[in-house]
Scaffold this motif. Sequence first.
Motif, PDB file in Angstrom:
ATOM      1  N   ARG A  11       4.722  25.011  -2.354  1.00  0.00           N
ATOM      2  CA  ARG A  11       4.970  24.868  -3.716  1.00  0.00           C
ATOM      3  C   ARG A  11       6.640  24.496  -4.297  1.00  0.00           C
ATOM      4  O   ARG A  11       7.412  25.260  -2.890  1.00  0.00           O
ATOM      5  N   PHE A  12       7.117  23.953  -5.142  1.00  0.00           N
ATOM      6  CA  PHE A  12       9.033  24.390  -5.384  1.00  0.00           C
ATOM      7  C   PHE A  12       8.945  25.227  -5.944  1.00  0.00           C
ATOM      8  O   PHE A  12       8.334  25.620  -6.455  1.00  0.00           O
ATOM      9  N   THR A  13      10.192  25.489  -6.453  1.00  0.00           N
ATOM     10  CA  THR A  13      10.955  26.516  -7.625  1.00  0.00           C
ATOM     11  C   THR A  13      10.770  26.138  -9.262  1.00  0.00           C
ATOM     12  O   THR A  13      11.846  26.460 -10.028  1.00  0.00           O
ATOM     13  N   GLY A  14      11.037  24.900  -9.444  1.00  0.00           N
ATOM     14  CA  GLY A  14      11.258  24.625 -10.908  1.00  0.00           C
ATOM     15  C   GLY A  14      11.853  23.666 -11.151  1.00  0.00           C
ATOM     16  O   GLY A  14      12.098  22.479 -10.559  1.00  0.00           O
ATOM     17  N   VAL A  15      11.200  23.113 -12.511  1.00  0.00           N
ATOM     18  CA  VAL A  15      11.200  21.486 -12.565  1.00  0.00           C
ATOM     19  C   VAL A  15      11.436  21.334 -14.356  1.00  0.00           C
ATOM     20  O   VAL A  15      10.871  21.841 -14.806  1.00  0.00           O
ATOM     21  N   MET A  16      12.063  20.526 -14.360  1.00  0.00           N
ATOM     22  CA  MET A  16      12.016  19.570 -16.436  1.00  0.00           C
ATOM     23  C   MET A  16      11.317  18.453 -15.963  1.00  0.00           C
ATOM     24  O   MET A  16      11.481  17.597 -15.983  1.00  0.00           O
ATOM     25  N   ILE A  17      10.779  18.779 -18.154  1.00  0.00           N
ATOM     26  CA  ILE A  17      10.016  17.225 -18.099  1.00  0.00           C
ATOM     27  C   ILE A  17      10.251  17.484 -19.460  1.00  0.00           C
ATOM     28  O   ILE A  17      10.358  18.313 -20.074  1.00  0.00           O
ATOM     29  N   VAL A  18      10.396  15.792 -19.957  1.00  0.00           N
ATOM     30  CA  VAL A  18      10.972  15.327 -21.137  1.00  0.00           C
ATOM     31  C   VAL A  18       9.616  14.244 -21.907  1.00  0.00           C
ATOM     32  O   VAL A  18       8.840  13.669 -20.867  1.00  0.00           O
ATOM     33  N   MET A  19       9.040  14.666 -22.960  1.00  0.00           N
ATOM     34  CA  MET A  19       7.926  13.680 -22.997  1.00  0.00           C
ATOM     35  C   MET A  19       7.995  13.001 -23.827  1.00  0.00           C
ATOM     36  O   MET A  19       9.071  12.437 -25.074  1.00  0.00           O
ATOM     37  N   SER A  20       7.525  11.835 -23.720  1.00  0.00           N
ATOM     38  CA  SER A  20       7.325   9.934 -24.481  1.00  0.00           C
ATOM     39  C   SER A  20       5.970   9.983 -25.242  1.00  0.00           C
ATOM     40  O   SER A  20       5.418  10.207 -23.964  1.00  0.00           O
ATOM     41  N   VAL A  21       4.993   9.866 -26.537  1.00  0.00           N
ATOM     42  CA  VAL A  21       4.111   9.740 -26.162  1.00  0.00           C
ATOM     43  C   VAL A  21       3.534   9.177 -26.523  1.00  0.00           C
ATOM     44  O   VAL A  21       4.144   7.769 -26.071  1.00  0.00           O
ATOM     45  N   SER A  22       2.305   8.961 -25.068  1.00  0.00           N
ATOM     46  CA  SER A  22       1.638   7.360 -24.925  1.00  0.00           C
ATOM     47  C   SER A  22       0.746   7.089 -25.693  1.00  0.00           C
ATOM     48  O   SER A  22       0.609   7.989 -26.448  1.00  0.00           O
ATOM     49  N   ALA A  23      -0.067   5.869 -25.686  1.00  0.00           N
ATOM     50  CA  ALA A  23      -1.725   5.666 -26.271  1.00  0.00           C
ATOM     51  C   ALA A  23      -2.502   7.093 -26.944  1.00  0.00           C
ATOM     52  O   ALA A  23      -2.920   7.139 -25.012  1.00  0.00           O
ATOM     53  N   VAL A  24      -2.812   7.170 -27.429  1.00  0.00           N
ATOM     54  CA  VAL A  24      -3.829   8.234 -28.070  1.00  0.00           C
ATOM     55  C   VAL A  24      -4.911   7.729 -28.025  1.00  0.00           C
ATOM     56  O   VAL A  24      -5.491   7.776 -29.395  1.00  0.00           O
ATOM     57  N   GLN A  26      -7.831   8.627 -26.861  1.00  0.00           N
ATOM     58  CA  GLN A  26      -8.339   9.969 -25.979  1.00  0.00           C
ATOM     59  C   GLN A  26      -8.830  10.674 -27.004  1.00  0.00           C
ATOM     60  O   GLN A  26      -8.226  10.794 -28.340  1.00  0.00           O
ATOM     61  N   GLU A  27     -10.272  11.915 -27.026  1.00  0.00           N
ATOM     62  CA  GLU A  27     -10.248  13.109 -27.499  1.00  0.00           C
ATOM     63  C   GLU A  27      -8.954  13.885 -27.619  1.00  0.00           C
ATOM     64  O   GLU A  27      -8.887  14.326 -28.776  1.00  0.00           O
ATOM     65  N   HIS A  28      -7.864  14.173 -26.997  1.00  0.00           N
ATOM     66  CA  HIS A  28      -6.958  15.131 -26.939  1.00  0.00           C
ATOM     67  C   HIS A  28      -4.925  14.024 -26.305  1.00  0.00           C
ATOM     68  O   HIS A  28      -5.400  13.305 -25.892  1.00  0.00           O
ATOM     69  N   PRO A  29      -4.424  14.832 -27.237  1.00  0.00           N
ATOM     70  CA  PRO A  29      -3.383  13.620 -26.859  1.00  0.00           C
ATOM     71  C   PRO A  29      -2.701  13.942 -26.124  1.00  0.00           C
ATOM     72  O   PRO A  29      -2.706  14.491 -25.116  1.00  0.00           O
ATOM     73  N   VAL A  30      -2.384  12.823 -25.623  1.00  0.00           N
ATOM     74  CA  VAL A  30      -1.667  12.625 -23.908  1.00  0.00           C
ATOM     75  C   VAL A  30      -0.512  12.025 -23.989  1.00  0.00           C
ATOM     76  O   VAL A  30       0.141  11.285 -24.401  1.00  0.00           O
ATOM     77  N   TYR A  31       1.002  12.846 -22.631  1.00  0.00           N
ATOM     78  CA  TYR A  31       1.882  12.747 -23.221  1.00  0.00           C
ATOM     79  C   TYR A  31       2.540  12.558 -21.639  1.00  0.00           C
ATOM     80  O   TYR A  31       2.036  13.025 -20.368  1.00  0.00           O
ATOM     81  N   LEU A  32       3.427  11.026 -21.113  1.00  0.00           N
ATOM     82  CA  LEU A  32       3.609  10.811 -20.698  1.00  0.00           C
ATOM     83  C   LEU A  32       4.863  11.329 -20.459  1.00  0.00           C
ATOM     84  O   LEU A  32       6.093  11.390 -21.595  1.00  0.00           O
ATOM     85  N   LEU A  33       5.317  12.347 -19.219  1.00  0.00           N
ATOM     86  CA  LEU A  33       6.383  13.248 -19.387  1.00  0.00           C
ATOM     87  C   LEU A  33       7.372  12.614 -17.888  1.00  0.00           C
ATOM     88  O   LEU A  33       7.110  12.289 -17.309  1.00  0.00           O
ATOM     89  N   ASN A  34       9.345  12.213 -18.226  1.00  0.00           N
ATOM     90  CA  ASN A  34       9.833  11.602 -17.398  1.00  0.00           C
ATOM     91  C   ASN A  34      11.252  13.053 -17.705  1.00  0.00           C
ATOM     92  O   ASN A  34      10.534  14.087 -17.690  1.00  0.00           O
ATOM     93  N   LEU A  35      11.291  13.439 -16.517  1.00  0.00           N
ATOM     94  CA  LEU A  35      11.990  14.675 -15.408  1.00  0.00           C
ATOM     95  C   LEU A  35      13.225  14.924 -16.728  1.00  0.00           C
ATOM     96  O   LEU A  35      13.790  15.838 -17.082  1.00  0.00           O
ATOM     97  N   ASP A  36      13.687  13.687 -16.953  1.00  0.00           N
ATOM     98  CA  ASP A  36      14.922  14.549 -17.509  1.00  0.00           C
ATOM     99  C   ASP A  36      14.740  14.841 -19.180  1.00  0.00           C
ATOM    100  O   ASP A  36      15.759  15.621 -19.924  1.00  0.00           O
ATOM    101  N   ASP A  37      13.737  13.913 -19.183  1.00  0.00           N
ATOM    102  CA  ASP A  37      13.435  14.578 -20.976  1.00  0.00           C
ATOM    103  C   ASP A  37      12.555  16.022 -20.421  1.00  0.00           C
ATOM    104  O   ASP A  37      13.029  17.255 -21.597  1.00  0.00           O
TER     105      ASP A  37
END
Length: 449
Positions: A11-24, A26-37
């Motif tokens: 395990r590492f100790t900490g990372v950040m994620i930014v999200m941009s909505v991908s195609a939905v 599915q039943e639940h929303p999916v968020y495609l996250l890149n590190l900057d966001d």
Amino acid sequence: MCLHKLLNLGRFTGVMIVMSVSAVAQEHPVYLLNLDDALRLAEKNNAKIIRYGIESEIGEEMVKETKEQRFPEIDFNSSYARVSNITEFTNGNFGNSKITPIIPQMYGSGLTASVPLYKGGAINAAVRKSEIENEMIQLNYQKTIKDVHLEVASLYLGVYKLMETKKLIAENIEEEKKRLREVQSLYKNGVVTKNEILRAELQIAEREQALLANKKETDIMLHEIRLMLQLPEEVHVEVDSTRLLSRLMYKERDYQGIAATGNEELLLSRQGEQLQHLNVRIARSGYYPQIRLFGNYAYKYPNYMFFPPDPYPYTFGQVGIDAVFSVSGLYKNRAKVATAKKREEAARSEVQVKENEIEEKVFRNYTQYNELLDRFPVAEKAEQLAKENYRLVRLQYLNQLSLVTEMIDADNALLEARYNKVALRIDAAMKYYELLHASGISLTLNNNN
């Protein structure tokens, strides 16, 4: 290297994620996250950062509160009373009495004000102390942001490593199935025994188990990411690994020099030393007099400045300076000052300790990062050698010139070499983030470069 160790990614100790909505679809929303966001989203939503943000606002208000000690103290008072006649006992207690009628009511109002002129430097020291405490709160706030950033980055790279491992295992399973078909063909021709088919099937089963373990570990880490970013429970997170390592490049910097002015832990220790120095000044203020400017103005009825009182309202005011010197402070303040001086010495020593710790931490991360970079060509060559070894052993096996155990060993060696190459690059990225964190450099600023 066994597959269980292969999947023990740590395990590492900490990372950040930014999200941009991908195609939905599915039943639940999916968020495609890149590190900057992800880093920016954590800074906005993470509960720990929000709490320290509130603390930073409190620190600013505390400075304003302390500065108000310099302002005048102004009080307004007003009263009304009914009074009785004066009864005098002319022959001992409760003996003969004499009653003197007086005006039966009293009322009045007034203003009093005082301004501290001098308190042995205690007020200025208290104001400066509150400013330093606020600066320390702000440093803690910035440190918390960077700590959370590192945690998010660690989780993010951890998920990325699991994703890459999943690809390697899936590719290996396809290769194992292909080899199983070849072994089955050899078995039909009576070239190999049933045992070799069982060994090939067992190898595939182990890989499939490793794939399941990988999925569970990935789900756990994605859940941790969702909690750190305070994303809704129904949101399904997917990591966007495109360009994640494309900016991994060595930058020649004076990391020790940057840490000396940018590492929050070191800056906090220096602020702590200043704080203890101010405590010494505040303790020494007990040796000095306190001087204040005062004034009051009143409107009263009746006029009790005379007796019998005149039945007239009157006004009265005064302005002046008073001074108080505590003689007992000359001997009662010694222990307090001595204690404050010892704490200042301890804080000074703590600064030296923290400087050594930060220097060692930066040097260690810098050295380890460069070591990982130096291992890149070695890992590349190891993968090429493993590929060639696997090709040769496979040909020998198909021509019955090698044993099935040699084939399995070559297969495991190739999988391990591929994994080491991927893991090395991800570990180098994490070590670079740790180096930036130790130096006090923001991960978001670095990612935006």
